[in-house]
Motif scaffolding. Structure first.
Motif, PDB file in Angstrom:
ATOM      1  N   ILE A  78      47.976  12.168   3.880  1.00  0.00           N
ATOM      2  CA  ILE A  78      47.729  12.244   5.557  1.00  0.00           C
ATOM      3  C   ILE A  78      48.504  11.266   6.285  1.00  0.00           C
ATOM      4  N   ALA A  79      48.109   9.920   5.749  1.00  0.00           N
ATOM      5  CA  ALA A  79      48.917   8.936   6.548  1.00  0.00           C
ATOM      6  C   ALA A  79      50.467   9.203   6.608  1.00  0.00           C
ATOM      7  N   LYS A  80      51.034   9.727   5.435  1.00  0.00           N
ATOM      8  CA  LYS A  80      52.654   9.918   5.493  1.00  0.00           C
ATOM      9  C   LYS A  80      52.795  11.149   6.538  1.00  0.00           C
ATOM     10  N   VAL A  81      51.852  12.034   6.444  1.00  0.00           N
ATOM     11  CA  VAL A  81      52.154  13.038   7.417  1.00  0.00           C
ATOM     12  C   VAL A  81      52.362  12.650   8.770  1.00  0.00           C
ATOM     13  N   VAL A  82      51.120  11.750   9.376  1.00  0.00           N
ATOM     14  CA  VAL A  82      51.048  11.532  10.532  1.00  0.00           C
ATOM     15  C   VAL A  82      52.320  10.674  10.822  1.00  0.00           C
ATOM     16  N   SER A  83      52.523   9.629  10.007  1.00  0.00           N
ATOM     17  CA  SER A  83      53.864   8.923  10.441  1.00  0.00           C
ATOM     18  C   SER A  83      55.093  10.019  10.711  1.00  0.00           C
ATOM     19  N   SER A  84      55.243  10.977   9.775  1.00  0.00           N
ATOM     20  CA  SER A  84      56.282  11.757   9.757  1.00  0.00           C
ATOM     21  C   SER A  84      56.428  12.541  11.307  1.00  0.00           C
ATOM     22  N   LEU A  85      55.345  13.002  11.663  1.00  0.00           N
ATOM     23  CA  LEU A  85      55.332  13.810  12.811  1.00  0.00           C
ATOM     24  C   LEU A  85      55.551  12.822  14.064  1.00  0.00           C
ATOM     25  N   ASN A  86      54.989  11.771  14.030  1.00  0.00           N
ATOM     26  CA  ASN A  86      55.133  10.955  15.086  1.00  0.00           C
ATOM     27  C   ASN A  86      56.634  10.428  15.316  1.00  0.00           C
ATOM     28  N   LYS A  87      57.408  10.276  14.136  1.00  0.00           N
ATOM     29  CA  LYS A  87      58.565   9.940  14.000  1.00  0.00           C
ATOM     30  C   LYS A  87      59.449  11.137  14.497  1.00  0.00           C
ATOM     31  N   PHE A  88      59.008  12.424  14.059  1.00  0.00           N
ATOM     32  CA  PHE A  88      59.853  13.498  14.400  1.00  0.00           C
ATOM     33  C   PHE A  88      59.887  13.939  15.901  1.00  0.00           C
ATOM     34  N   TYR A  89      58.646  13.606  16.453  1.00  0.00           N
ATOM     35  CA  TYR A  89      58.597  13.921  18.074  1.00  0.00           C
ATOM     36  C   TYR A  89      58.700  12.655  18.707  1.00  0.00           C
ATOM     37  N   ASN A  90      59.109  11.511  18.317  1.00  0.00           N
ATOM     38  CA  ASN A  90      59.664  10.550  19.052  1.00  0.00           C
ATOM     39  C   ASN A  90      58.532   9.615  19.586  1.00  0.00           C
ATOM     40  N   ASN A  91      57.306   9.817  18.969  1.00  0.00           N
ATOM     41  CA  ASN A  91      56.328   9.197  19.452  1.00  0.00           C
ATOM     42  C   ASN A  91      56.045   9.501  20.930  1.00  0.00           C
ATOM     43  N   ASP A  92      55.916  10.760  21.258  1.00  0.00           N
ATOM     44  CA  ASP A  92      55.756  11.129  22.725  1.00  0.00           C
ATOM     45  C   ASP A  92      54.249  11.230  22.879  1.00  0.00           C
ATOM     46  N   GLY A  93      53.411  11.106  21.895  1.00  0.00           N
ATOM     47  CA  GLY A  93      51.801  11.050  22.261  1.00  0.00           C
ATOM     48  C   GLY A  93      51.459  12.330  22.843  1.00  0.00           C
ATOM     49  N   ALA A  94      52.296  13.516  22.290  1.00  0.00           N
ATOM     50  CA  ALA A  94      51.504  14.899  22.702  1.00  0.00           C
ATOM     51  C   ALA A  94      51.077  15.439  21.387  1.00  0.00           C
ATOM     52  N   THR A  95      50.761  14.974  20.359  1.00  0.00           N
ATOM     53  CA  THR A  95      50.280  15.495  19.187  1.00  0.00           C
ATOM     54  C   THR A  95      48.879  15.217  19.165  1.00  0.00           C
ATOM     55  N   ALA A  96      47.969  16.400  18.572  1.00  0.00           N
ATOM     56  CA  ALA A  96      46.727  16.247  18.369  1.00  0.00           C
ATOM     57  C   ALA A  96      46.494  16.132  16.680  1.00  0.00           C
ATOM     58  N   PHE A  97      45.698  15.726  16.177  1.00  0.00           N
ATOM     59  CA  PHE A  97      45.278  15.434  14.844  1.00  0.00           C
ATOM     60  C   PHE A  97      43.983  15.962  14.537  1.00  0.00           C
TER      61      PHE A  97
END
Length: 629
Positions: A78-97
């Motif tokens: 899960i930690a790796k998934v969160v890191s990958s998603l934030n990197k993929f979306y350029n840390n835009d802060g628009a993702t909810a987990f």
């Protein structure tokens, strides 16, 4: 499940490992690793696939990753998934987990019952649109203390509430049939937005209620509306007024009131039925049933009742099966009227006064000596089962030779009763012992606990009941004895002796590991079903012999038992629930379905009984003559 059940399957892409990868004899952590690898591959492929990249950057994208077990492995994933998603979306802060589980787990590895270990699941949510944790200075919650979270306030919700929460976060309409209540404490938004969101939740559930109410109004001849929502339009108008006046707290409170009333109204229309499938069939004794000529008045009354009920069912747009539900009680009541004298005799009769115990079990000992082949098969079953269990515990896999022996023994066990039944004129005790020993290896292979002992005790109890009934009949030939009570007792014992048949969660898949360890729901389900049915085979055979011993027409005991189950079905109908744990809901529904399907099940039981013991010889009580069944 999610792809095939979607309203628009083209909007759902699914990746799933093949069924043969789920081998219970091996370590399952590779399956969780497979999930994370596929997710990383998906994001990597988007770098070179412009169409996929456009899809992943569109609004309302939901990633659903399902794992099996291995908490430490999944936690790191899960930690790796969160890191990958934030990197993929350029840390835009628009993702909810949102991290949760669909159920808990007991110490046995099962789930579904009402124990807190199975019904309490984690819900961890963070990211865009979600509120920060609320800290507290003191907490006596033992669950929070055990996880070192005593300084964080718990905010419990029902599992159904997650659906409206996710819909609100990504800005899409609430699911059409959702009955979840939006958890406002989870949202990080303005008070005005929260009021609009919960009001939208209330209107969505109200729409469900109105559709259900209209459907009932069209088909129920004595329709009675749900009183608390007769003036629902006024309550909706009051909520809208308070939102316009920025009286937010009052608007939220009234919206929650409307939701509660709508949920109560849905339950009201789901459980209130004018006609109860006509289960009030007669309880008359059919043990001397015969198609005798009836008076004209009985035929007229029965015909009028059937026409009246059919007209009512037609008005209610009921399924065709409901007409059969009505036909059986009408038929039974007509037979009761034609045989009123015998019904009165049954009510006034008493059970046999003589309670002598006979020593017929000596026959069993004599016949076992002639069945060495069956005993040898049972011995092989015990040895193979013990060896297979030890190897599976060591995670060394299912040996091929053990698997072959298990399947060969299963086929032999099912074939022996059929081949042995070809011979006519067998003594009924010999035939029953053959059936008992033939199915014993099946129970040994499919048992993981007490089931083999249950099979032994159940078979001996059924045999004692059969011998006792024959002896009682010899002393009370002119008094009808209600054998259906004992029959229903043994049926219920068989239903729940090998596990709770009303809930698959009570059956462990370990029962089938002697035959296969690769996940195959149809094969495993068939083997579990065979395990359930084995006690019924014994009961069917004993009941077939009993019918001959008591000199009853073949159809009599069937009608006798069938008419008695009507009361059971009505009872289970009123106990059906639509809230609680999986086991509580599933058990009530399953009990009702089982009782409703008892007609077909009884027919199958009597057919099986005839096939197993239809050619045996049953000695008449108190004479040396023999009768062919």
């Amino acid at each position: 499940m999610f792809a095939h059940g979607a309203s628009d399957p083209s909007k759902v892409d699914m990746f799933m490992y093949p069924p043969e990868s789920e081998d219970y004899a091996e370590d399952a952590s590779q399956l969780d690793t497979w999930v994370f690898e596929k997710f990383e591959q998906l994001l990597a492929r988007a770098a070179t696939d412009s169409h996929l990249k456009k899809q992943l950057h569109s609004d309302g994208v939901v990633f659903f990753l399902q794992y099996l077990n291995n908490i430490k492995l999944v936690d790191g994933g899960i930690a790796k998934v969160v890191s990958s998603l934030n990197k993929f979306y350029n840390n835009d802060g628009a993702t909810a987990f949102i991290v949760t589980a669909d159920h808990g787990m007991s110490n046995r590895g099962n789930h579904g019952d009402g124990h807190p270990d199975n019904t309490e699941t984690p819900l961890i949510a963070w990211g865009a649109g979600l509120a920060k944790p609320v800290t507290t200075t003191s907490s006596n919650d033992p669950l929070s203390l055990s996880w070192n979270l005593a300084d964080v306030q718990r905010s419990d919700v029902n599992q159904a509430d997650i659906a409206p929460l996710m819909s609100t976060l990504i800005g899409i309409p609430y699911p059409m049939n959702s009955v979840g209540v939006l958890p406002l404490s989870y949202l990080s938004a303005s008070d005005h937005y929260k009021a609009l969101a919960v009001f939208g939740n209330a209107k969505q559930i109200l729409a469900q209620y109105l559709v259900k109410a209209e459907a009932k109004r069209r088909t129920e001849p004595f329709f009675k509306p749900f009183a608390p929502l007769v003036n629902h339009a006024r309550l909706v108008a009051e909520i809208e007024k308070r939102i316009d006046e920025e009286r937010i707290e009052e608007a939220e409170r009234l919206s929650l009131v409307l939701i509660r009333k709508c949920l109560d109204g849905l339950r009201y229309y789901q459980t209130t039925i004018f006609i109860l499938k006509a289960y009030a069939g007669s309880r008359e004794d059919a043990s001397r049933f015969s198609i005798s000529s009836a008076s004209a008045s009985v035929y007229v009354l029965a015909g009028a009742a059937m026409l009246s009920m059919s007209a009512l069912l037609f008005y209610k747009q009921s399924p065709a099966m409901y007409y059969l539900y009505v036909a059986f009680p009408v038929f039974f009541w007509a037979e009761s009227m034609k045989q009123r004298g015998f019904v009165v005799a049954l009510i006034n009769s008493t059970l046999s006064k003589n309670k002598q115990v006979l020593g017929g079990l000596g026959w069993i000992v004599l016949y076992i000596g002639a069945l060495e082949v069956l005993l040898a098969i049972i011995l092989v079953s015990v040895v193979v089962t013990m060896d297979t269990s030890s190897r599976l515990r060591a995670k060394s896999g299912l040996p091929f030779i053990n698997q072959v022996i298990s399947w060969a023994t299963l086929v032999a066990s099912l074939a022996i009763p059929i081949l042995d039944g070809v011979e006519r004129g067998q003594h009924y005790l010999r035939r029953l012992v053959v059936i008992y020993l033939a199915f014993a290896p099946v129970m040994i292979f499919l048992s993981i606990s007490y089931e083999t002992l249950f099979y032994f005790c159940y078979a001996n109890t059924v045999l004692l009941w059969l011998l006792l009934e024959r002896q009682l009949y010899g002393y009370a030939k002119n008094e009808p004895v209600p054998e259906e009570y004992a029959h229903l007792f043994f049926i219920n014992i068989a239903f729940f002796g090998t596990g709770n048949i009303a809930s698959i969660s009570s059956f462990s898949l370990e029962s089938v590991y002697r035959f296969t360890t690769v996940f195959n729901p149809f094969l495993m389900g068939a083997l579990l079903l065979l395990k359930i049915l084995v006690p019924f085979f014994l009961l069917s055979a004993a009941f077939g012999v009993l019918g001959t011993a008591l000199e009853l027409p073949p159809f009599a005991l069937f009608l006798l038992v069938l008419s008695t189950t009507d009361v059971m079905t009505l009872n289970f109908f009123f106990l059906v629930r639509d809230s609680g744990s999986w086991l509580e809901i599933g058990t009530t529904i399953s009990h009702f379905v089982i009782a409703s399907a008892f007609i077909v099940f009884q027919i199958i039981l009597f057919v099986v009984g005839y096939l197993l013991v239809g050619r045996v010889l049953v000695p008449a009580v108190g004479s040396g003559a023999k009768k062919r069944s």
